[in-house]
Scaffold this active site. Sequence first.
Site, PDB file in Angstrom:
ATOM      1  N   LYS A   1     -10.833  -4.867  -2.626  1.00  0.00           N
ATOM      2  CA  LYS A   1     -11.866  -3.844  -2.750  1.00  0.00           C
ATOM      3  C   LYS A   1     -11.321  -2.431  -2.900  1.00  0.00           C
ATOM      4  CE  LYS A   1     -13.084  -4.310   2.089  1.00  0.00           C
ATOM      5  NZ  LYS A   1     -11.965  -3.720   2.827  1.00  0.00           N
TER       6      LYS A   1
ATOM      7  N   LYS B   1      -4.572 -10.366  -6.280  1.00  0.00           N
ATOM      8  CA  LYS B   1      -5.680 -10.613  -5.358  1.00  0.00           C
ATOM      9  C   LYS B   1      -6.886  -9.735  -5.713  1.00  0.00           C
ATOM     10  CE  LYS B   1      -6.405  -8.820  -1.202  1.00  0.00           C
ATOM     11  NZ  LYS B   1      -6.810  -8.527   0.156  1.00  0.00           N
TER      12      LYS B   1
ATOM     13  N   LYS C   1       0.829  -1.209   0.000  1.00  0.00           N
ATOM     14  CA  LYS C   1       0.000   0.000   0.000  1.00  0.00           C
ATOM     15  C   LYS C   1       0.865   1.262   0.000  1.00  0.00           C
ATOM     16  CE  LYS C   1      -4.185  -2.077   1.935  1.00  0.00           C
ATOM     17  NZ  LYS C   1      -5.021  -2.350   0.775  1.00  0.00           N
TER      18      LYS C   1
END
Length: 330
Positions: free
Chosen positions: A198, A195, A111
């Site tokens: 969301k 992956k 991230k």
Amino acid sequence: MKRSISGIKPTGNLTLGNYIGALREFKKYQDEYENYVFIADLHALTLPIDPAFLRSNTKDIVAFYLASGLDINKTTIFLQSDVSAHSELNSILINYLYMGELSRMTQFKDKSAKLNHEAIGVGLFAYPVLMAADILLYNADVVPVGEDQQQHVELTRDLVHRFNTRYNKEVFVMPKAITPKVGARIMSLSDPTKKMSKSDPKGDIFLKDEPNIIRKKIMSAVTDTGSDIIYDPVNKPGISNLLQIYAALSDISIEEAQTKFKDIHQYGEFKKIVADKVLEEIIPFQERYKAFLNNNTINEVLNIGKERARKVANKTLTKIKKTVGLYVHE
Ligand code: ATP
Ligand code: LTN
């Protein structure tokens, strides 16, 4: 009764990955365990998020929890931000995890790599500290999560060991991650090497997608060359992912799913069966979700959950404060 705890952060619209890896699993534990399931709304602030979206998505997740079969008589459903003990224990535990450990977390690396170095929030870095607080406040024995969260639970285990050794008693219960046998890592339909996620939606099936859109997404999922339905994540990641989805939703093993499709040599036919399976489960789920969202039970559920969670969490917090030497007085 042993305890189970888990949560989902309301960072984006929930996906089929969240459903298979988390939602569907949570319900399985409510008969066997004292079950705690929450919405990790403080964790959702670790990356910039629109306040109105965060609010509506939080309500959505409560409705999804209820639609997935969580029963408030067996499961305590609550908001992380409603139980201030999470933030208080976070302030204590932040001193017991190390910068080196946190900087090695895969989620942090992934991230933060997408951000300008100067704009990486401290909360993103310290994410696993709050997650450890979430788990340890409830003396949880098990933590049902998808594969990507296993590393954070491992770090919590290291922390428990460190803490209990330092104070020379079993202050915290040692938690254990449990992942679904099949479906712990559902991949993107457009790039099956990534992956389904969301907050980085590429090739995601959203739980709120219209059924015809879900079918379309599955029918156009990226597949591989060849025509056999074989589980081989390295050479056939697309087909393997669809097999995984089918097996998870059918509660069968990958091998059993593979055997079922051994005589099908056309990807189109296989995809249609997978789409039917997904819709068979998701359509009634969506109907229950809509009913819960519209019948005003959300606040009531959260109020009940808040009271129950606070009781358990505050008791643990007091114990920890005393352990570390904070002056607790009544
Ligand atoms: P984000 O993209 O914001 O990191 P996410 O989609 O990974 O979010 P989380 O809130 O981190 O979702 O995860 C909620 C739960 O769903 C966790 O237990 C996580 O392991 C599980 N989960 C998330 N994505 C998948 C997936 N693709 N396959 C299986 N489980 C998943
Ligand atoms: N990090 C988790 C959400 C989460 C969680 C937890 C899961 C926050 N605290 C405690 C289990 C236990 C995630 O991204 N899904």
